[in-house]
Design a protein around this motif. Structure first.
Motif, short mmCIF file in Angstrom:
data_model
loop_
_atom_site.label_atom_id
_atom_site.label_comp_id
_atom_site.label_asym_id
_atom_site.label_seq_id
_atom_site.Cartn_x
_atom_site.Cartn_y
_atom_site.Cartn_z
N THR A 26 0.85 -1.19 0.00
CA THR A 26 0.00 0.00 0.00
C THR A 26 0.89 1.24 0.00
O THR A 26 2.06 1.19 0.38
N TRP A 27 0.32 2.35 -0.47
CA TRP A 27 1.04 3.63 -0.44
C TRP A 27 0.09 4.72 0.02
O TRP A 27 -1.13 4.62 -0.11
N SER A 28 0.67 5.78 0.57
CA SER A 28 -0.09 6.98 0.91
C SER A 28 0.80 8.19 0.63
O SER A 28 2.02 8.12 0.72
N ARG A 29 0.15 9.28 0.25
CA ARG A 29 0.87 10.51 -0.08
C ARG A 29 0.10 11.70 0.49
O ARG A 29 -1.12 11.78 0.37
N THR A 30 0.84 12.61 1.11
CA THR A 30 0.27 13.84 1.64
C THR A 30 1.03 15.01 1.02
O THR A 30 2.26 15.02 1.03
N ASP A 31 0.30 15.97 0.47
CA ASP A 31 0.88 17.20 -0.09
C ASP A 31 0.40 18.38 0.75
O ASP A 31 -0.80 18.53 0.97
N GLU A 32 1.34 19.19 1.21
CA GLU A 32 1.01 20.39 1.95
C GLU A 32 1.47 21.59 1.14
O GLU A 32 2.64 21.70 0.79
N ASP A 33 0.53 22.48 0.81
CA ASP A 33 0.79 23.65 -0.01
C ASP A 33 0.70 24.91 0.83
O ASP A 33 -0.17 25.03 1.70
N HIS A 34 1.60 25.86 0.55
CA HIS A 34 1.59 27.15 1.23
C HIS A 34 1.86 28.21 0.16
O HIS A 34 2.86 28.14 -0.54
N MET A 35 0.95 29.19 0.05
CA MET A 35 1.08 30.22 -0.98
C MET A 35 0.80 31.59 -0.36
O MET A 35 -0.12 31.73 0.46
N ILE A 36 1.59 32.57 -0.76
CA ILE A 36 1.37 33.97 -0.37
C ILE A 36 1.40 34.80 -1.64
O ILE A 36 2.33 34.70 -2.44
N ALA A 51 -4.52 14.47 0.47
CA ALA A 51 -3.99 13.13 0.73
C ALA A 51 -4.57 12.15 -0.28
O ALA A 51 -5.71 12.32 -0.74
N SER A 52 -3.78 11.16 -0.65
CA SER A 52 -4.25 10.09 -1.53
C SER A 52 -3.58 8.79 -1.09
O SER A 52 -2.58 8.80 -0.39
N GLN A 53 -4.17 7.68 -1.53
CA GLN A 53 -3.63 6.38 -1.15
C GLN A 53 -4.05 5.32 -2.15
O GLN A 53 -4.94 5.54 -2.97
N GLY A 54 -3.39 4.18 -2.07
CA GLY A 54 -3.71 3.09 -2.97
C GLY A 54 -2.75 1.93 -2.78
O GLY A 54 -2.22 1.72 -1.69
N GLU A 55 -2.50 1.20 -3.87
CA GLU A 55 -1.60 0.05 -3.85
C GLU A 55 -0.47 0.29 -4.85
O GLU A 55 -0.65 1.01 -5.83
N TRP A 56 0.69 -0.32 -4.60
CA TRP A 56 1.80 -0.20 -5.52
C TRP A 56 2.38 -1.57 -5.85
O TRP A 56 2.29 -2.51 -5.07
N LEU A 62 9.99 -0.74 -13.31
CA LEU A 62 8.71 -0.03 -13.44
C LEU A 62 7.98 -0.05 -12.10
O LEU A 62 7.95 -1.06 -11.40
N LEU A 63 7.39 1.09 -11.74
CA LEU A 63 6.58 1.23 -10.54
C LEU A 63 5.17 1.57 -10.98
O LEU A 63 4.96 2.50 -11.76
N TYR A 64 4.19 0.79 -10.52
CA TYR A 64 2.78 1.03 -10.80
C TYR A 64 2.12 1.49 -9.51
O TYR A 64 2.21 0.80 -8.49
N MET A 65 1.47 2.64 -9.55
CA MET A 65 0.73 3.15 -8.40
C MET A 65 -0.74 3.17 -8.79
O MET A 65 -1.13 3.82 -9.76
N GLN A 76 8.90 4.75 -14.65
CA GLN A 76 10.19 4.11 -14.60
C GLN A 76 10.84 4.56 -13.30
O GLN A 76 10.66 5.70 -12.88
N TYR A 77 11.58 3.67 -12.63
CA TYR A 77 12.21 4.08 -11.38
C TYR A 77 13.64 3.59 -11.30
O TYR A 77 14.04 2.64 -11.96
N ARG A 78 14.39 4.29 -10.45
CA ARG A 78 15.77 3.92 -10.17
C ARG A 78 16.09 4.44 -8.77
O ARG A 78 15.72 5.55 -8.41
N VAL A 79 16.77 3.63 -7.97
CA VAL A 79 17.23 4.05 -6.64
C VAL A 79 18.72 4.32 -6.76
O VAL A 79 19.47 3.49 -7.28
N GLU A 80 19.14 5.52 -6.31
CA GLU A 80 20.55 5.92 -6.42
C GLU A 80 21.07 6.35 -5.06
O GLU A 80 20.36 6.97 -4.28
#
Length: 103
Positions: A26-36, A51-56, A62-65, A76-80
């Motif tokens: 499973t995956w979850s993602r939180t985005d926090e935005d701040h604008m002036i 917030a969003s969530q699902g399976e990976w 290749l990464l499928y979300m 496409q993914y790569r860990v460096e």
């Protein structure tokens, strides 16, 4: 030069994102935005989050979300290894993302 409040208008924004890829697929993602934004004597500030969530699934570079509504994104993914730790580098269609990996 001629200046107006409109020509002196300014805006700044920042987004901070956290994504968790759990070992159970499973995956979850939180985005926090701040604008002036502002001009002259009028300034506005906005703070919001989403917030969003699902399976990976991943394999062969290749990464499928998959979101809860069934929509999905293929990347496409790569860990460096870097001087500051490891990074997950994603290429999803025409957009690249770099995520710092934290345990």
């Amino acid at each position: 030069p001629w200046e107006t409040d409109w020509s002196r208008a300014r805006a700044v924004s920042e987004t901070s994102s956290t994504m968790i890829l759990a070992g159970d697929g499973t995956w979850s993602r939180t985005d926090e935005d701040h604008m002036i934004v502002g001009s002259g004597d009028v300034w506005l500030e906005d703070k919001s989050s989403s917030a969003s969530q699902g399976e990976w699934y991943a394999g062969d570079g290749l990464l499928y979300m998959v979101w809860q509504d069934g929509s999905y994104r293929e990347c496409q993914y790569r860990v460096e290894a870097t001087g500051n730790g490891r990074q997950l580098r994603l290429l999803c269609e025409q957009t690249g993302e770099i995520w710092n990996l934290v345990r």
